[in-house]
Design a protein around this motif. Structure first.
Motif, PDB file in Angstrom:
ATOM      1  N   GLY A  59      46.364  47.330  49.139  1.00 17.84           N
ATOM      2  CA  GLY A  59      45.719  46.723  47.977  1.00 17.84           C
ATOM      3  C   GLY A  59      45.666  45.207  48.045  1.00 17.84           C
ATOM      4  N   TYR A  60      45.289  44.617  46.929  1.00 21.53           N
ATOM      5  CA  TYR A  60      45.110  43.159  46.831  1.00 21.53           C
ATOM      6  C   TYR A  60      46.397  42.414  47.223  1.00 21.53           C
ATOM      7  N   ILE A  61      47.505  42.824  46.645  1.00 24.74           N
ATOM      8  CA  ILE A  61      48.783  42.160  46.944  1.00 24.74           C
ATOM      9  C   ILE A  61      49.365  42.694  48.250  1.00 24.74           C
ATOM     10  N   GLY A  62      49.322  44.024  48.422  1.00 29.06           N
ATOM     11  CA  GLY A  62      49.977  44.656  49.565  1.00 29.06           C
ATOM     12  C   GLY A  62      49.421  44.213  50.902  1.00 29.06           C
ATOM     13  N   SER A  79      51.882  53.038  53.059  1.00 29.81           N
ATOM     14  CA  SER A  79      51.403  54.321  52.541  1.00 29.81           C
ATOM     15  C   SER A  79      50.402  53.994  51.439  1.00 29.81           C
ATOM     16  N   ASP A  80      49.183  54.520  51.569  1.00 25.35           N
ATOM     17  CA  ASP A  80      48.170  54.157  50.572  1.00 25.35           C
ATOM     18  C   ASP A  80      47.111  55.247  50.542  1.00 25.35           C
ATOM     19  N   LEU A  81      46.567  55.485  49.371  1.00 20.06           N
ATOM     20  CA  LEU A  81      45.534  56.516  49.209  1.00 20.06           C
ATOM     21  C   LEU A  81      44.125  55.937  49.343  1.00 20.06           C
ATOM     22  N   ARG A  85      38.258  52.728  48.641  1.00 24.68           N
ATOM     23  CA  ARG A  85      37.680  52.740  49.998  1.00 24.68           C
ATOM     24  C   ARG A  85      38.052  51.433  50.707  1.00 24.68           C
ATOM     25  N   ASN A  86      39.336  51.093  50.554  1.00 21.69           N
ATOM     26  CA  ASN A  86      39.807  49.794  51.033  1.00 21.69           C
ATOM     27  C   ASN A  86      40.545  49.870  52.364  1.00 21.69           C
ATOM     28  N   GLY A  87      40.176  50.837  53.194  1.00 23.86           N
ATOM     29  CA  GLY A  87      40.830  50.980  54.494  1.00 23.86           C
ATOM     30  C   GLY A  87      40.634  49.779  55.400  1.00 23.86           C
ATOM     31  N   GLY A 104      47.928  58.639  52.234  1.00 27.77           N
ATOM     32  CA  GLY A 104      48.508  59.722  51.456  1.00 27.77           C
ATOM     33  C   GLY A 104      48.746  59.312  50.015  1.00 27.77           C
ATOM     34  N   ASP A 105      49.021  60.328  49.215  1.00 29.30           N
ATOM     35  CA  ASP A 105      49.174  60.158  47.769  1.00 29.30           C
ATOM     36  C   ASP A 105      50.661  60.092  47.433  1.00 29.30           C
ATOM     37  N   LEU A 106      51.071  59.064  46.725  1.00 27.91           N
ATOM     38  CA  LEU A 106      52.485  58.958  46.354  1.00 27.91           C
ATOM     39  C   LEU A 106      52.910  60.110  45.476  1.00 27.91           C
ATOM     40  N   ILE A 124      57.421  49.222  46.006  1.00 31.84           N
ATOM     41  CA  ILE A 124      56.450  50.089  45.308  1.00 31.84           C
ATOM     42  C   ILE A 124      55.411  49.225  44.594  1.00 31.84           C
ATOM     43  N   LEU A 125      54.215  49.221  45.162  1.00 29.79           N
ATOM     44  CA  LEU A 125      53.101  48.464  44.583  1.00 29.79           C
ATOM     45  C   LEU A 125      52.025  49.400  44.032  1.00 29.79           C
ATOM     46  N   ALA A 126      51.999  50.623  44.542  1.00 28.20           N
ATOM     47  CA  ALA A 126      50.838  51.491  44.305  1.00 28.20           C
ATOM     48  C   ALA A 126      50.732  51.957  42.864  1.00 28.20           C
ATOM     49  N   LEU A 193      47.845  51.635  28.328  1.00 31.08           N
ATOM     50  CA  LEU A 193      48.394  52.765  29.067  1.00 31.08           C
ATOM     51  C   LEU A 193      49.088  52.245  30.328  1.00 31.08           C
ATOM     52  N   TYR A 194      48.415  51.313  30.983  1.00 31.92           N
ATOM     53  CA  TYR A 194      48.931  50.705  32.220  1.00 31.92           C
ATOM     54  C   TYR A 194      50.341  50.151  32.009  1.00 31.92           C
ATOM     55  N   ALA A 195      50.513  49.313  30.993  1.00 29.44           N
ATOM     56  CA  ALA A 195      51.810  48.671  30.775  1.00 29.44           C
ATOM     57  C   ALA A 195      52.834  49.674  30.247  1.00 29.44           C
ATOM     58  N   SER A 197      53.148  52.766  31.131  1.00 31.20           N
ATOM     59  CA  SER A 197      53.688  53.473  32.305  1.00 31.20           C
ATOM     60  C   SER A 197      54.690  52.591  33.045  1.00 31.20           C
ATOM     61  N   LYS A 198      54.378  51.294  33.159  1.00 35.58           N
ATOM     62  CA  LYS A 198      55.293  50.374  33.848  1.00 35.58           C
ATOM     63  C   LYS A 198      56.633  50.297  33.110  1.00 35.58           C
ATOM     64  N   VAL A 199      56.570  50.223  31.791  1.00 39.31           N
ATOM     65  CA  VAL A 199      57.808  50.127  31.012  1.00 39.31           C
ATOM     66  C   VAL A 199      58.635  51.402  31.201  1.00 39.31           C
ATOM     67  N   THR A 223      49.947  37.433  36.558  1.00 40.43           N
ATOM     68  CA  THR A 223      48.623  37.845  37.046  1.00 40.43           C
ATOM     69  C   THR A 223      48.331  37.144  38.371  1.00 40.43           C
ATOM     70  N   ALA A 224      47.857  37.942  39.327  1.00 42.98           N
ATOM     71  CA  ALA A 224      47.710  37.414  40.688  1.00 42.98           C
ATOM     72  C   ALA A 224      46.410  36.624  40.877  1.00 42.98           C
ATOM     73  N   PHE A 225      46.469  35.665  41.784  1.00 42.26           N
ATOM     74  CA  PHE A 225      45.258  35.017  42.293  1.00 42.26           C
ATOM     75  C   PHE A 225      45.483  34.715  43.763  1.00 42.26           C
ATOM     76  N   PRO A 229      42.649  40.274  52.020  1.00 43.90           N
ATOM     77  CA  PRO A 229      41.668  41.158  52.678  1.00 43.90           C
ATOM     78  C   PRO A 229      40.995  42.090  51.679  1.00 43.90           C
ATOM     79  N   ARG A 230      41.723  42.429  50.601  1.00 44.96           N
ATOM     80  CA  ARG A 230      41.076  43.188  49.531  1.00 44.96           C
ATOM     81  C   ARG A 230      40.941  42.273  48.316  1.00 44.96           C
ATOM     82  N   MET A 231      39.883  41.479  48.284  1.00 37.89           N
ATOM     83  CA  MET A 231      39.708  40.589  47.143  1.00 37.89           C
ATOM     84  C   MET A 231      39.482  41.409  45.889  1.00 37.89           C
ATOM     85  N   ARG A 232      40.067  40.922  44.789  1.00 39.49           N
ATOM     86  CA  ARG A 232      39.759  41.505  43.479  1.00 39.49           C
ATOM     87  C   ARG A 232      39.096  40.432  42.630  1.00 39.49           C
ATOM     88  N   PHE A 233      37.886  40.736  42.174  1.00 37.88           N
ATOM     89  CA  PHE A 233      37.203  39.792  41.285  1.00 37.88           C
ATOM     90  C   PHE A 233      37.232  40.268  39.838  1.00 37.88           C
TER      91      PHE A 233
HETATM   92  N1  LIG Z   1      47.109  42.023  40.606  1.00 33.09           N
HETATM   93  C1  LIG Z   1      47.784  41.537  39.585  1.00 33.09           C
HETATM   94  O1  LIG Z   1      47.382  40.573  38.911  1.00 33.09           O
HETATM   95  C2  LIG Z   1      49.103  42.143  39.212  1.00 33.09           C
HETATM   96  C3  LIG Z   1      49.830  41.579  38.150  1.00 33.09           C
HETATM   97  C4  LIG Z   1      51.045  42.147  37.792  1.00 33.09           C
HETATM   98  C5  LIG Z   1      51.533  43.231  38.484  1.00 33.09           C
HETATM   99  N2  LIG Z   1      50.800  43.756  39.512  1.00 33.09           N
HETATM  100  C6  LIG Z   1      51.316  44.931  40.208  1.00 33.09           C
HETATM  101  O2  LIG Z   1      51.231  44.728  41.598  1.00 33.09           O
HETATM  102  C7  LIG Z   1      50.949  45.957  42.242  1.00 33.09           C
HETATM  103  C8  LIG Z   1      49.763  45.819  43.187  1.00 33.09           C
HETATM  104  O3  LIG Z   1      48.638  45.334  42.476  1.00 33.09           O
HETATM  105  P1  LIG Z   1      47.275  45.016  43.237  1.00 33.09           P
HETATM  106  O4  LIG Z   1      46.590  43.941  42.479  1.00 33.09           O
HETATM  107  O5  LIG Z   1      47.536  44.825  44.661  1.00 33.09           O
HETATM  108  O6  LIG Z   1      46.484  46.374  42.970  1.00 33.09           O
HETATM  109  P2  LIG Z   1      45.422  47.147  43.889  1.00 33.09           P
HETATM  110  O7  LIG Z   1      44.735  48.092  42.969  1.00 33.09           O
HETATM  111  O8  LIG Z   1      44.609  46.187  44.675  1.00 33.09           O
HETATM  112  O9  LIG Z   1      46.346  47.952  44.896  1.00 33.09           O
HETATM  113  C9  LIG Z   1      46.943  49.172  44.584  1.00 33.09           C
HETATM  114  C10 LIG Z   1      46.927  50.023  45.827  1.00 33.09           C
HETATM  115  O10 LIG Z   1      47.598  51.239  45.517  1.00 33.09           O
HETATM  116  C11 LIG Z   1      46.891  52.290  46.097  1.00 33.09           C
HETATM  117  N3  LIG Z   1      47.182  53.515  45.365  1.00 33.09           N
HETATM  118  C12 LIG Z   1      46.831  53.814  44.101  1.00 33.09           C
HETATM  119  N4  LIG Z   1      47.241  55.040  43.792  1.00 33.09           N
HETATM  120  C13 LIG Z   1      47.880  55.538  44.870  1.00 33.09           C
HETATM  121  C14 LIG Z   1      48.528  56.757  45.153  1.00 33.09           C
HETATM  122  N5  LIG Z   1      48.554  57.761  44.256  1.00 33.09           N
HETATM  123  N6  LIG Z   1      49.106  56.928  46.351  1.00 33.09           N
HETATM  124  C15 LIG Z   1      49.065  55.938  47.291  1.00 33.09           C
HETATM  125  N7  LIG Z   1      48.438  54.767  47.079  1.00 33.09           N
HETATM  126  C16 LIG Z   1      47.855  54.558  45.866  1.00 33.09           C
HETATM  127  C17 LIG Z   1      45.433  51.880  46.008  1.00 33.09           C
HETATM  128  O11 LIG Z   1      44.623  52.585  46.941  1.00 33.09           O
HETATM  129  C18 LIG Z   1      45.516  50.399  46.281  1.00 33.09           C
HETATM  130  O12 LIG Z   1      45.338  50.132  47.652  1.00 33.09           O
HETATM  131  C19 LIG Z   1      50.767  46.983  41.136  1.00 33.09           C
HETATM  132  O13 LIG Z   1      51.963  47.697  40.960  1.00 33.09           O
HETATM  133  C20 LIG Z   1      50.485  46.146  39.929  1.00 33.09           C
HETATM  134  O14 LIG Z   1      50.859  46.793  38.739  1.00 33.09           O
HETATM  135  C21 LIG Z   1      49.600  43.240  39.895  1.00 33.09           C
END
Ligand SMILES: NC(=O)c1ccc[n+]([C@@H]2O[C@H](COP(=O)([O-])OP(=O)(O)OC[C@H]3O[C@@H](n4cnc5c(N)ncnc54)[C@H](O)[C@@H]3O)[C@@H](O)[C@H]2O)c1
Length: 379
Positions: A59-62, A79-81, A85-87, A104-106, A124-126, A193-195, A197-199, A223-225, A229-233
């Motif tokens: 993902g964006y951070i990973g 490990s990433d699903l 389509r971010n391969g 694979g799926d976590l 754990i980022l996923a 819902l997102y937050a 689940s995190k809590v 919040t990330a900036f 390789p996987r830019m998020r806009f």
């Molecule tokens: N981006 C931010 O601003 C930000 C801010 C605070 C916290 N976070 C946390 O950082 C982490 C990463 O965020 P990000 O911006 O990189 O997000 P992202 O959506 O770019 O990356 C998430 C990755 O997880 C993978 N994924 C999702 N479900 C999956 C599953 N079931 N099995 C395996 N892989 C799976 C996705 O394919 C994706 O590559 C998250 O936990 C997010 O909550 C991000």
């Protein structure tokens, strides 16, 4: 304790370098910890180096963290699903001897078993990341962010893992009074819902003391900036910068609302700091991850971009759909891990404008699902 040459030599044998900018005493603590890990984590497994499982590493951070860990001498299994389509984000790493990708799926226990094999540490980022995507796909969110993550937390037990790092979010603070800043003990008011689940995941982890054979750390990310390789806009700094660069008619809701921001390189450094810290500093601890310098209102972000693009049109509107407003206190991570961000929002804007000026990201409109969390490629 003073750092002796022999400690350096012994640390070298486990391919370890210490950040020379840290206070000397803390460098010594880190080196001592690496020697402990070599003896207690690596030797019994017959390993020479630590192998970090990054769940969600494409993902964006990973995909930025991966490079940081490889550069620091760690082995990395991602490990990433590939939900977006971010391969393509992992292809540059595939021929690195210390890197391995497993699709694979976590939420799939059979995949997890394979992913955990030979691992010493887990990050754990996923998950489905952000309010809009979890709102759009509540079932997938329940399956991944709730059931899947909670099971993953359970699956970490019994493996003698050295570090388990759960990446959470400062969104957990929701809406806080104007004059307050949220430290780690501040009441959590997750609005989405997102937050929520995190809590729930944080609470589960923190209640495990004495019940599991690992000692988790929770990082509440700002919040990330930054470039990845996987830019998020779909995140404020990237979205605003690109819109203003393109002279789009940017509409900013609730310009006075506060959020903390942090560059991807700094997040990667935070994770490395936790991986390398002595357990007594990080075990069962929660940290806000970011720095006071990057607490900003949306207006400040716009003004920062305007300094580069004075003619960019921007309109403002009150009472948008996202009520989050939180200023965050980062004293703990500074005190305990000596962490302060190296990158400001201005640095991130300049970096992204540099890329846009070179014609990068011209395919965002045609390849939208890749560039933000809008749409899932979920099986
Ligand atoms: N981006 C931010 O601003 C930000 C801010 C605070 C916290 N976070 C946390 O950082 C982490 C990463 O965020 P990000 O911006 O990189 O997000 P992202 O959506 O770019 O990356 C998430 C990755 O997880 C993978 N994924 C999702 N479900 C999956 C599953 N079931 N099995 C395996 N892989 C799976 C996705 O394919 C994706 O590559 C998250 O936990 C997010 O909550 C991000």
């Amino acid at each position: 304790m003073t750092i002796s040459a022999s400690m350096y030599r012994r640390a070298d044998q486990v391919a370890f370098t210490v950040n020379a900018h840290l206070p000397e005493e803390y460098q010594a603590e880190i080196l001592t910890e690496q020697l402990r890990a070599a003896k207690e984590v690596l030797a019994p497994r017959g390993l020479a180096r630590r192998k970090v499982l990054v769940v969600g590493g494409a993902g964006y951070i990973g995909s930025v963290l991966t490079g940081k860990l490889l550069d620091a001498g760690y082995q990395v299994r991602c490990s990433d699903l590939l939900l977006y389509r971010n391969g393509v984000t992992v292809t540059p790493y595939l021929n690195h001897a210390d890197y391995q990708f497993m699709k694979g799926d976590l939420a799939d226990p059979a995949h997890l078993e394979k992913a955990f094999d030979g691992i010493t540490d887990v990050v754990i980022l996923a998950g489905l990341v952000g309010d809009p995507i979890t709102k759009k796909y509540p079932e997938a969110s329940g399956r991944i962010n709730d059931d899947g993550i909670l099971r993953l937390i359970d699956a970490c037990n019994g493996r003698r893992l050295n570090r388990v790092i759960f990446v959470s979010t400062c969104s957990n603070y929701g809406l806080i009074p104007e004059d307050a800043t949220a430290d780690e003990n501040f009441e959590l008011t997750p609005l989405s819902l997102y937050a929520k689940s995190k809590v729930a995941a944080e609470q589960k982890l923190m209640a495990l003391k004495g019940k599991v054979d690992y000692q988790p750390t929770v990082l509440r990310f700002a919040t990330a900036f930054g470039l990845s390789p996987r830019m998020r806009f779909d995140l404020t700094v990237g979205e605003f910068t690109r819109a203003m660069f393109r002279a789009e008619d940017l509409l900013v809701y609730d310009a006075h609302t506060w959020r903390p921001y942090c560059h991807l390189k700094d997040f990667s450094e935070v994770i490395r700091r936790v991986i390398e810290a002595p357990p007594e500093r990080v075990a069962f601890e929660v940290f806000n991850a970011g720095g006071d310098v990057n607490n900003a209102t949306k207006q400040t972000i716009v003004d920062t971009i305007k300094a580069f693009l004075p003619a960019a049109p921007v309109r403002y509107q009150a009472h948008g759909a996202d009520p989050r407003n939180y200023r965050v206190n980062f004293a703990k991570i500074k005190r305990v891990l000596h962490f302060e961000p190296a990158m400001t929002v201005r640095d991130g804007v300049a970096e992204l404008l540099g890329a846009l000026n070179q014609g990068l990201f011209s395919d965002v409109e045609v390849n939208k699902p890749f560039y933000g969390n809008y749409e899932l490629a979920y099986p």
